[in-house]
Design a protein around this motif. Structure first.
Motif, PDB file in Angstrom:
ATOM      1  N   SER A 122       0.825  -1.207   0.000  1.00 13.18           N
ATOM      2  CA  SER A 122       0.000   0.000   0.000  1.00 13.18           C
ATOM      3  C   SER A 122       0.857   1.254   0.000  1.00 13.18           C
ATOM      4  O   SER A 122       0.586   2.209  -0.743  1.00 13.18           O
ATOM      5  N   SER A 162       1.085   3.983  -3.026  1.00 11.50           N
ATOM      6  CA  SER A 162       0.482   5.280  -2.710  1.00 11.50           C
ATOM      7  C   SER A 162       1.485   6.426  -2.714  1.00 11.50           C
ATOM      8  O   SER A 162       1.162   7.530  -3.158  1.00 11.50           O
ATOM      9  N   THR A 214      -8.625   9.317  -2.299  1.00 13.25           N
ATOM     10  CA  THR A 214      -8.510   8.164  -1.403  1.00 13.25           C
ATOM     11  C   THR A 214      -9.770   7.303  -1.434  1.00 13.25           C
ATOM     12  O   THR A 214      -9.707   6.079  -1.578  1.00 13.25           O
ATOM     13  N   ILE A 215     -10.915   7.945  -1.309  1.00 12.74           N
ATOM     14  CA  ILE A 215     -12.181   7.200  -1.322  1.00 12.74           C
ATOM     15  C   ILE A 215     -12.426   6.593  -2.695  1.00 12.74           C
ATOM     16  O   ILE A 215     -12.889   5.443  -2.819  1.00 12.74           O
ATOM     17  N   THR A 233     -10.305   3.530  -2.993  1.00  7.13           N
ATOM     18  CA  THR A 233     -10.815   2.468  -2.127  1.00  7.13           C
ATOM     19  C   THR A 233     -12.045   1.808  -2.747  1.00  7.13           C
ATOM     20  O   THR A 233     -12.190   0.574  -2.717  1.00  7.13           O
ATOM     21  N   CYS A 239      -4.786  -1.846  -8.207  1.00  9.70           N
ATOM     22  CA  CYS A 239      -5.902  -2.617  -7.630  1.00  9.70           C
ATOM     23  C   CYS A 239      -5.852  -4.072  -8.075  1.00  9.70           C
ATOM     24  O   CYS A 239      -6.024  -4.991  -7.263  1.00  9.70           O
ATOM     25  N   ILE A 247      -8.142  -3.741   2.106  1.00 13.94           N
ATOM     26  CA  ILE A 247      -8.833  -2.513   1.711  1.00 13.94           C
ATOM     27  C   ILE A 247      -8.739  -1.462   2.818  1.00 13.94           C
ATOM     28  O   ILE A 247      -8.481  -0.277   2.558  1.00 13.94           O
ATOM     29  N   TYR A 283      -5.153  -0.180   3.005  1.00 11.62           N
ATOM     30  CA  TYR A 283      -4.850   0.680   1.858  1.00 11.62           C
ATOM     31  C   TYR A 283      -5.505   2.047   2.026  1.00 11.62           C
ATOM     32  O   TYR A 283      -4.906   3.081   1.708  1.00 11.62           O
ATOM     33  N   PHE A 284      -6.741   2.075   2.541  1.00 12.17           N
ATOM     34  CA  PHE A 284      -7.419   3.353   2.757  1.00 12.17           C
ATOM     35  C   PHE A 284      -6.602   4.251   3.684  1.00 12.17           C
ATOM     36  O   PHE A 284      -6.375   5.437   3.394  1.00 12.17           O
ATOM     37  N   CYS A 339      -3.151   5.164   2.030  1.00 11.50           N
ATOM     38  CA  CYS A 339      -3.367   6.052   0.893  1.00 11.50           C
ATOM     39  C   CYS A 339      -3.679   7.470   1.371  1.00 11.50           C
ATOM     40  O   CYS A 339      -3.122   8.452   0.862  1.00 11.50           O
ATOM     41  N   TYR A 340      -4.551   7.587   2.362  1.00 17.32           N
ATOM     42  CA  TYR A 340      -4.930   8.910   2.860  1.00 17.32           C
ATOM     43  C   TYR A 340      -3.722   9.638   3.444  1.00 17.32           C
ATOM     44  O   TYR A 340      -3.505  10.840   3.187  1.00 17.32           O
TER      45      TYR A 340
END
Length: 203
Positions: free
Chosen positions: A11, A15, A45-46, A49, A123, A143, A146-147, A150-151
């Motif tokens: 991740s 990212s 980010t969303i 995801t 992905c 997931i 990663y969220f 990533c954020y």
């Protein structure tokens, strides 16, 4: 624990490394500041995801059967990335003009991820490595990790752009920066399009 570390490492690598979204974020950070860039960071980010979840819970099997679908995404996606690069390169550098412009929005972050060939590849790779046919728990954990990663990573790029304002203290420097970021985005779009159309792909 080793699986969680692998998820974290994957991740972070995907990212934090430069890509179309990161370039837009650092450019926005330079021109609009950290706070005004956060909605785009949140959208990106969303958006990623949601794309990861969609591929993990169904689209992966479809793409395995019809791998040419990636090419249909790559064409409009690369065009959109190139257009975004043009907008950055042509952006005004006068402070008053910048204030009148609209910073990148939440929905643009979502859209850029869904049209970003790099996001689709990330992905697909992640789902192939960390999903299991026996249970969805591994994929759900991936997931979530990663969220969060990533954020944080995209926020770091926004903060880097905000801090770079200290170096880009006049219109000429900002113009050079905007041209460089815009050109890199256009080059990235061309490469992504070429890699999807002319280089054989395997899922």
């Amino acid at each position: 624990m080793s699986l969680l570390l692998a998820m974290f490492g994957f991740s972070l690598a995907m990212s934090i490394t430069p890509g179309p979204v990161n370039m837009v974020i650092i450019s926005s950070g330079v021109n609009y500041g950290f706070i005004r860039t956060l909605p785009f960071v949140s959208g990106a980010t969303i958006g990623f995801t949601l794309l990861l979840a969609a591929i993990g819970f169904g689209l992966y099997q479809v793409i395995e059967i019809y791998p040419q679908l990636l090419r249909y995404v790559a064409i409009p996606g690369s065009i959109y990335v190139a257009y975004t690069g043009y907008q950055i390169a042509a952006a005004p550098t006068n402070h008053a003009d910048i204030e009148r412009l609209q910073e990148p929005r939440f929905y643009q972050g979502v859209l850029l991820q869904w049209l970003n060939p790099k996001a689709w590849i990330a992905c697909l790779s992640g789902v192939a490595i960390f999903s299991s046919s026996d249970s969805h728990s591994s994929l759900l954990t991936f997931i979530l990790i990663y969220f969060l990663i990533c954020y944080i990573s995209l926020s770091v790029w926004a903060l880097a752009g905000d801090r770079a304002q200290l170096l880009l203290t006049n219109q000429y420097r900002r113009k050079v920066f905007n041209h460089a970021m815009g050109s890199l985005l256009i080059i990235c779009a061309v490469y992504l399009l070429y890699s999807q159309i002319f280089i054989p792909q395997s899922i």
